[in-house]
Motif scaffolding. Structure first.
Motif, short mmCIF file in Angstrom:
data_model
loop_
_atom_site.label_atom_id
_atom_site.label_comp_id
_atom_site.label_asym_id
_atom_site.label_seq_id
_atom_site.Cartn_x
_atom_site.Cartn_y
_atom_site.Cartn_z
N THR A 1 54.84 12.68 27.08
CA THR A 1 56.08 12.53 27.83
C THR A 1 57.17 11.91 26.97
O THR A 1 58.33 12.33 27.03
N ASN A 2 56.82 10.91 26.18
CA ASN A 2 57.82 10.25 25.33
C ASN A 2 58.43 11.23 24.33
O ASN A 2 59.64 11.23 24.10
N HIS B 1 52.10 17.84 31.53
CA HIS B 1 52.03 16.82 30.49
C HIS B 1 50.58 16.33 30.33
O HIS B 1 50.12 16.10 29.21
N ASP B 2 49.88 16.16 31.45
CA ASP B 2 48.48 15.72 31.39
C ASP B 2 47.62 16.74 30.65
O ASP B 2 46.78 16.38 29.82
N LYS C 1 45.69 13.26 22.98
CA LYS C 1 46.65 12.16 23.05
C LYS C 1 46.83 11.74 24.50
O LYS C 1 46.33 12.38 25.42
N SER C 2 47.56 10.64 24.72
CA SER C 2 47.81 10.17 26.08
C SER C 2 48.96 10.94 26.71
O SER C 2 49.80 11.52 26.00
N ARG C 3 49.03 10.91 28.01
CA ARG C 3 50.17 11.53 28.70
C ARG C 3 51.47 10.84 28.30
O ARG C 3 52.52 11.49 28.15
N VAL C 4 51.43 9.52 28.13
CA VAL C 4 52.63 8.79 27.74
C VAL C 4 53.15 9.29 26.39
O VAL C 4 54.36 9.47 26.20
N TYR C 5 52.22 9.54 25.46
CA TYR C 5 52.59 10.08 24.15
C TYR C 5 53.35 11.38 24.31
O TYR C 5 54.43 11.58 23.73
N ALA D 1 48.27 16.71 26.95
CA ALA D 1 47.64 15.52 26.37
C ALA D 1 46.15 15.73 26.18
O ALA D 1 45.58 15.37 25.15
N ASN D 2 45.49 16.34 27.17
CA ASN D 2 44.05 16.60 27.07
C ASN D 2 43.74 17.56 25.93
O ASN D 2 42.76 17.40 25.21
#
Length: 278
Positions: free
Chosen positions: A149-150, A134-135, A143-147, A138-139
């Motif tokens: 994962t959600n 997920h990290d 975007k963020s990891r939270v974005y 995101a990179n």
């Protein structure tokens, strides 16, 4: 006459802009976007008839094998409707498979042109195809990891609930709340939330009320209220939990759903367990 020019092997990897025969361009089968608004597509086709294609599409390939779209499928579709013979294109043969996959996804995310589930499935394909956490996803997309994962958690939703999100009748916030529930609870609450047009906060209240409802008195076999316990465990872990119990054999089973190994690592961390590769 086609304006596709011949290039040496050394030049072939350099990005360049050309006008390509539209029939030589094929869509990317791994394109994240699967839904196209017909009315908007017709409007774009009308605009292209008058003003042409303002922004080139992005492709990879060559004049012998043909070209594959990396970004701009909506423009490509509209240009065909408008009857164009050629399409301005940026030819990118300097990208590896991962970079090519990310490029189209990023363009769609920047334009916010993807539906909710197209975004979720696109992120999942990107991660699965290249073994990304997920990290790392995101990179790649900024975007963020939270974005990430959600969105990936939304893939745990039952198909009718996913459809309500794509139709805009439920929001991502609604989906995040429903993702931790069992399938029957998801479908029931999603339909009610969409019909009543309730807020995310109201849906949260409904879920809390369900989990706080008193359990039925245990029967002589000692069977517990599995539905309430499943709900409590799902909320605590952030992943769907399913329980089964056989009163005759006096044994049961607990199943915890996870989407991929990265999410599994996060689940282990919430349980206080450190994975071997950490």
């Amino acid at each position: 006459m086609s304006s596709v020019s011949k290039h040496s092997a050394a030049d072939n990897a350099e990005p360049r802009i050309e006008r390509l025969p539209i029939e030589r361009i094929a869509r990317d089968p791994d394109q994240a976007r699967t839904r196209f608004d017909e009315a908007a597509l017709a409007e774009l086709a009308d605009s292209i008839r008058v003003s042409g294609v303002i922004q080139p599409v992005v492709v990879t390939g060559d004049g012998q094998r043909g070209f594959r779209l990396l970004a701009g499928e909506r423009r490509w579709r509209a240009a065909q409707r408008a009857g164009l013979a050629e399409l301005p294109a940026i030819v990118r043969n300097d990208l590896d498979a991962e970079q090519a996959g990310v490029l189209g996804l990023i363009e769609n995310l920047q334009r916010e042109s993807l539906g909710v589930m197209d975004t979720a499935h696109g992120l999942a394909r990107l991660g699965q195809a290249h073994g990304l956490t997920h990290d790392a996803i995101a990179n790649r997309i900024g975007k963020s990891r939270v974005y990430v994962t959600n969105f990936l958690r939304l893939r745990q939703l039952a198909q009718p609930v996913q459809t309500l999100l794509d139709e805009g009748r439920l929001s991502i916030g609604h989906g995040k709340i429903l993702a931790g529930l069992d399938t029957s609870a998801q479908t029931e609450l999603a339909a009610k939330a969409a019909a009543d047009r309730v807020s995310v906060r109201q849906l949260e209240s409904w879920v809390r009320q369900r989990s706080a409802a008193p359990a039925e008195p245990p029967s002589s076999s000692g069977k517990a209220d599995m539905a309430a316990m499943e709900q409590q465990l799902s909320e605590a872990l952030g992943n769907r939990v399913q329980l089964s119990y056989d009163p005759n054999r006096r044994r049961g089973e607990m199943r915890i759903a996870f989407h991929d190994l990265d999410e599994f690592d996060g689940l282990l961390a919430r349980l206080g367990i450190q994975s071997n590769d950490s």
